[in-house]
Design a protein around this motif. Structure first.
Motif, PDB file in Angstrom:
ATOM      1  N   GLY A 152     -95.529  54.535 -82.982  1.00  0.00           N
ATOM      2  CA  GLY A 152     -95.612  55.651 -82.061  1.00  0.00           C
ATOM      3  C   GLY A 152     -94.648  55.559 -80.894  1.00  0.00           C
ATOM      4  N   HIS A 153     -93.826  54.518 -80.855  1.00  0.00           N
ATOM      5  CA  HIS A 153     -92.840  54.340 -79.791  1.00  0.00           C
ATOM      6  C   HIS A 153     -91.442  54.309 -80.384  1.00  0.00           C
ATOM      7  N   ASN A 154     -90.471  54.692 -79.590  1.00  0.00           N
ATOM      8  CA  ASN A 154     -89.080  54.675 -80.036  1.00  0.00           C
ATOM      9  C   ASN A 154     -88.292  53.506 -79.469  1.00  0.00           C
ATOM     10  N   GLU A 155     -88.826  52.864 -78.427  1.00  0.00           N
ATOM     11  CA  GLU A 155     -88.091  51.811 -77.739  1.00  0.00           C
ATOM     12  C   GLU A 155     -88.470  50.437 -78.278  1.00  0.00           C
ATOM     13  N   VAL A 156     -87.518  49.514 -78.113  1.00  0.00           N
ATOM     14  CA  VAL A 156     -87.801  48.106 -78.376  1.00  0.00           C
ATOM     15  C   VAL A 156     -88.608  47.553 -77.211  1.00  0.00           C
ATOM     16  N   TYR A 157     -89.720  46.901 -77.523  1.00  0.00           N
ATOM     17  CA  TYR A 157     -90.532  46.258 -76.500  1.00  0.00           C
ATOM     18  C   TYR A 157     -90.267  44.754 -76.521  1.00  0.00           C
ATOM     19  N   THR A 158     -89.875  44.217 -75.386  1.00  0.00           N
ATOM     20  CA  THR A 158     -89.669  42.782 -75.264  1.00  0.00           C
ATOM     21  C   THR A 158     -91.027  42.093 -75.167  1.00  0.00           C
ATOM     22  N   ASP A 159     -91.243  41.143 -76.045  1.00  0.00           N
ATOM     23  CA  ASP A 159     -92.504  40.405 -76.018  1.00  0.00           C
ATOM     24  C   ASP A 159     -92.204  38.932 -75.790  1.00  0.00           C
ATOM     25  N   LYS A 160     -92.819  38.370 -74.767  1.00  0.00           N
ATOM     26  CA  LYS A 160     -92.725  36.937 -74.499  1.00  0.00           C
ATOM     27  C   LYS A 160     -94.114  36.384 -74.237  1.00  0.00           C
ATOM     28  N   THR A 161     -95.045  36.749 -75.107  1.00  0.00           N
ATOM     29  CA  THR A 161     -96.419  36.276 -74.948  1.00  0.00           C
ATOM     30  C   THR A 161     -96.973  35.802 -76.283  1.00  0.00           C
ATOM     31  N   ILE A 162     -97.976  34.941 -76.181  1.00  0.00           N
ATOM     32  CA  ILE A 162     -98.721  34.473 -77.350  1.00  0.00           C
ATOM     33  C   ILE A 162    -100.184  34.804 -77.118  1.00  0.00           C
ATOM     34  N   ASP A 163    -100.798  35.461 -78.099  1.00  0.00           N
ATOM     35  CA  ASP A 163    -102.219  35.801 -78.053  1.00  0.00           C
ATOM     36  C   ASP A 163    -102.969  34.964 -79.084  1.00  0.00           C
ATOM     37  N   ILE A 164    -104.041  34.325 -78.661  1.00  0.00           N
ATOM     38  CA  ILE A 164    -104.919  33.592 -79.575  1.00  0.00           C
ATOM     39  C   ILE A 164    -106.319  34.200 -79.443  1.00  0.00           C
ATOM     40  N   THR A 165    -106.852  34.633 -80.568  1.00  0.00           N
ATOM     41  CA  THR A 165    -108.150  35.316 -80.587  1.00  0.00           C
ATOM     42  C   THR A 165    -109.138  34.541 -81.441  1.00  0.00           C
ATOM     43  N   ILE A 166    -110.362  34.439 -80.966  1.00  0.00           N
ATOM     44  CA  ILE A 166    -111.423  33.765 -81.717  1.00  0.00           C
ATOM     45  C   ILE A 166    -112.609  34.710 -81.823  1.00  0.00           C
ATOM     46  N   ILE A 167    -113.178  34.802 -83.022  1.00  0.00           N
ATOM     47  CA  ILE A 167    -114.438  35.503 -83.203  1.00  0.00           C
ATOM     48  C   ILE A 167    -115.434  34.550 -83.871  1.00  0.00           C
ATOM     49  N   GLY A 168    -116.708  34.846 -83.704  1.00  0.00           N
ATOM     50  CA  GLY A 168    -117.757  34.021 -84.271  1.00  0.00           C
ATOM     51  C   GLY A 168    -119.036  34.251 -83.499  1.00  0.00           C
ATOM     52  N   SER A 169    -120.091  33.519 -83.856  1.00  0.00           N
ATOM     53  CA  SER A 169    -121.377  33.743 -83.194  1.00  0.00           C
ATOM     54  C   SER A 169    -121.330  33.348 -81.715  1.00  0.00           C
ATOM     55  N   ARG A 170    -120.503  32.338 -81.392  1.00  0.00           N
ATOM     56  CA  ARG A 170    -120.334  31.906 -79.994  1.00  0.00           C
ATOM     57  C   ARG A 170    -118.927  31.337 -79.848  1.00  0.00           C
ATOM     58  N   PRO A 171    -117.920  32.199 -79.860  1.00  0.00           N
ATOM     59  CA  PRO A 171    -116.536  31.716 -79.842  1.00  0.00           C
ATOM     60  C   PRO A 171    -116.213  30.980 -78.549  1.00  0.00           C
ATOM     61  N   VAL A 172    -115.425  29.898 -78.676  1.00  0.00           N
ATOM     62  CA  VAL A 172    -115.169  29.036 -77.524  1.00  0.00           C
ATOM     63  C   VAL A 172    -113.727  28.542 -77.551  1.00  0.00           C
ATOM     64  N   PHE A 173    -113.113  28.440 -76.376  1.00  0.00           N
ATOM     65  CA  PHE A 173    -111.830  27.774 -76.183  1.00  0.00           C
ATOM     66  C   PHE A 173    -112.080  26.449 -75.457  1.00  0.00           C
ATOM     67  N   THR A 174    -111.516  25.347 -75.973  1.00  0.00           N
ATOM     68  CA  THR A 174    -111.631  24.059 -75.303  1.00  0.00           C
ATOM     69  C   THR A 174    -110.278  23.636 -74.735  1.00  0.00           C
ATOM     70  N   THR A 175    -109.278  23.434 -75.589  1.00  0.00           N
ATOM     71  CA  THR A 175    -107.911  23.218 -75.110  1.00  0.00           C
ATOM     72  C   THR A 175    -106.938  23.959 -76.015  1.00  0.00           C
ATOM     73  N   LEU A 176    -105.804  24.308 -75.450  1.00  0.00           N
ATOM     74  CA  LEU A 176    -104.754  25.014 -76.184  1.00  0.00           C
ATOM     75  C   LEU A 176    -103.410  24.486 -75.705  1.00  0.00           C
ATOM     76  N   THR A 177    -102.590  24.012 -76.656  1.00  0.00           N
ATOM     77  CA  THR A 177    -101.244  23.555 -76.323  1.00  0.00           C
ATOM     78  C   THR A 177    -100.220  24.416 -77.052  1.00  0.00           C
ATOM     79  N   ILE A 178     -99.238  24.887 -76.306  1.00  0.00           N
ATOM     80  CA  ILE A 178     -98.171  25.729 -76.845  1.00  0.00           C
ATOM     81  C   ILE A 178     -96.852  25.031 -76.575  1.00  0.00           C
TER      82      ILE A 178
END
Length: 467
Positions: A180-206
């Motif tokens: 739906g867009h005509n322009e190039v979008y610059t992306d410099k991000t990382i998305d991490i998604t968790i689903i589950g009965s009780r989703p949790v983040f403990t540590t994340l290294t990039i």
């Protein structure tokens, strides 16, 4: 072509680099670790840390999405948006304990609620992600992990109390032209998604990681598609490219540029192919699957414009030192009016792919044949459960998982000429009616044997009745 998001929107926080490249660890919870105090390479994340480009990291919540229009564009975010009637709610309310940051209740209206952590990185390219999850005192069911715009990384993990697991996978960060867009979008991000009965983040290294990239091109049957939450996989659109990441090992990264409505012509004229040409390098791969939208135009017929365009793509990709791969068009759940005979609407385009493969000596994955065999074997009614409700051509999440598995298994078979690194330990889970006749044939047996199959009844998202 203009760029829709300026580079200076990204935080200075992301410019921290080590001598060997960028590396950042995020610790989650209310108690900072001793290592994080005074370290430029370790960031403590609290449950109230909502994402902003200025901060450079944080959680995507309903409030943060509504505060920045860029966070509503699926292709440069996690690919999840709240159902319309929940847009002003606070379904995503992170909390914290000694094990990290979590959602107390990851299930609402029998659907999953995603918790997404988003981080700015300094450069585009490939990154290795190491994600550690800790269950705490409460068992967790159905932990599923996505990267980027809903790309599957890990599926349905059940945790015992106090169990800790680590996941390692690669993420590609690249420009994109959103639907739906005509322009190039610059992306410099990382998305991490968790689903589950009780989703949790403990540590994340990039950390930056030099590895081959698998570029994917195509139409809606291949694309990264958004989903609403509460999330129901059976009623969410998904292309096979979105779930192909599940089968790719951590020796490569995936960059999917497929979009609904694209064909071998407008993939080039609208600028999508320019992004690939800008980034592709020796040792990379480029997968082409078109045909469904080419069939709508006479000048893109299978034996004329379609084949001419594919030949040009192949020659150009090879000129960069990369490997082109052809995938024949996904077969649809298309039958005659009384559902007694299958109607193969994509045969001429599949045959054209085979002709080009032989002519140009290009690896080919015959998804058309294997998907058609599956559909014909289980029948129209059961096959429909792998497609978006009411759609005979576009798969839901279950169908995308199944079709990407077919492709992974075929790549494994032709590895000598198509050495894409596949997680071979997962390929045994792929139900393949053509190549492995010892696998179950009935839908009941399929449901027992596979770990991600659609329910018998499709859940339709409906606005809750007001009390």
């Amino acid at each position: 072509m203009t760029t829709a998001i300026s580079s200076d929107i990204y935080a200075e926080h992301a410019a921290i680099e080590t001598g060997s490249g960028y590396r950042m660890t995020y610790n989650f919870g209310n108690t900072p670790s001793a290592d994080s105090l005074g370290s430029r390479h370790i960031t403590q994340v609290y449950p109230e840390d909502s994402f902003s480009y200025k901060k450079g990291y944080g959680f995507l919540t309903e409030e943060s999405r509504s505060s920045d229009s860029n966070l509503k564009i699926n292709e440069i975010n996690d690919g999840f948006q709240p159902q319309r009637w929940y847009s002003d709610s606070k379904l995503i309310s992170p909390q914290a304990d000694d094990n990290g940051v979590y959602l107390e209740n990851g299930i609402v209206d029998d659907g999953y609620i995603p918790i997404t952590f988003k981080a700015v990185v300094p450069h585009q390219g490939n990154y290795k992600v190491t994600l550690v999850l800790s269950a705490g005192d409460i068992p967790i069911k159905g932990i599923t992990i996505f990267s980027g715009r809903r790309r599957l990384e890990s599926l349905k993990g059940d945790y015992c109390p106090r169990e800790v697991r680590a996941y390692v996978f690669n993420v590609n960060v690249c420009d994109i032209i959103p639907q739906g867009h005509n322009e190039v979008y610059t992306d410099k991000t990382i998305d991490i998604t968790i689903i589950g009965s009780r989703p949790v983040f403990t540590t994340l290294t990039i950390e930056e990681f030099d590895t081959p990239t698998i570029y994917i091109t195509g139409d809606s049957t291949v694309a990264d598609c958004p989903a609403c939450y509460p999330y129901y996989p059976e009623s969410s659109y998904s292309g096979w490219g979105q779930f192909f990441t599940y089968y790719v090992s951590n020796l490569a990264a995936v960059s999917n540029h497929a979009h609904p409505g694209l064909n071998t012509e407008n993939f080039r004229t609208e600028g999508h192919y320019n992004i690939i040409k800008k980034n592709i390098k020796r040792g990379d791969y480029c997968i082409f699957q078109f045909g469904h939208n080419d069939a709508k135009f006479s000048h893109l017929a299978a034996d004329t414009g379609y084949t001419d365009n594919l030949r040009t793509f192949i020659d150009e990709v090879r000129s960069f030192g990369a490997t082109p791969i052809i995938v024949t068009p996904l077969a649809g759940n298309t039958w005659n009016s009384d559902k007694t005979a299958y109607d193969d609407t994509m045969l001429s385009y599949a045959d054209a792919c085979k002709k080009i493969s032989a002519e140009k000596h290009v690896p080919i994955i015959d998804l058309h044949q294997v998907s058609m065999d599956f559909i014909k074997r289980v029948g129209s009614s059961d096959a429909a459960r792998y497609f978006y409700p009411g759609d005979c051509m576009n798969t839901n999440d279950f169908g995308a998982y199944l079709m990407s598995g077919f492709i992974a298994k075929e790549i494994k078979r032709i590895h000598d000429i198509c050495p894409i690194p596949i997680r071979t330990s997962l390929c045994g889970k792929v139900y393949d009616p053509v190549m492995n006749l010892k696998r179950p044939m009935t839908m009941e047996e399929l449901m027992e044997s596979d770990d991600f199959v659609p329910p018998m009844h499709i859940h339709e998202a409906k606005e809750p009745q007001k009390k």
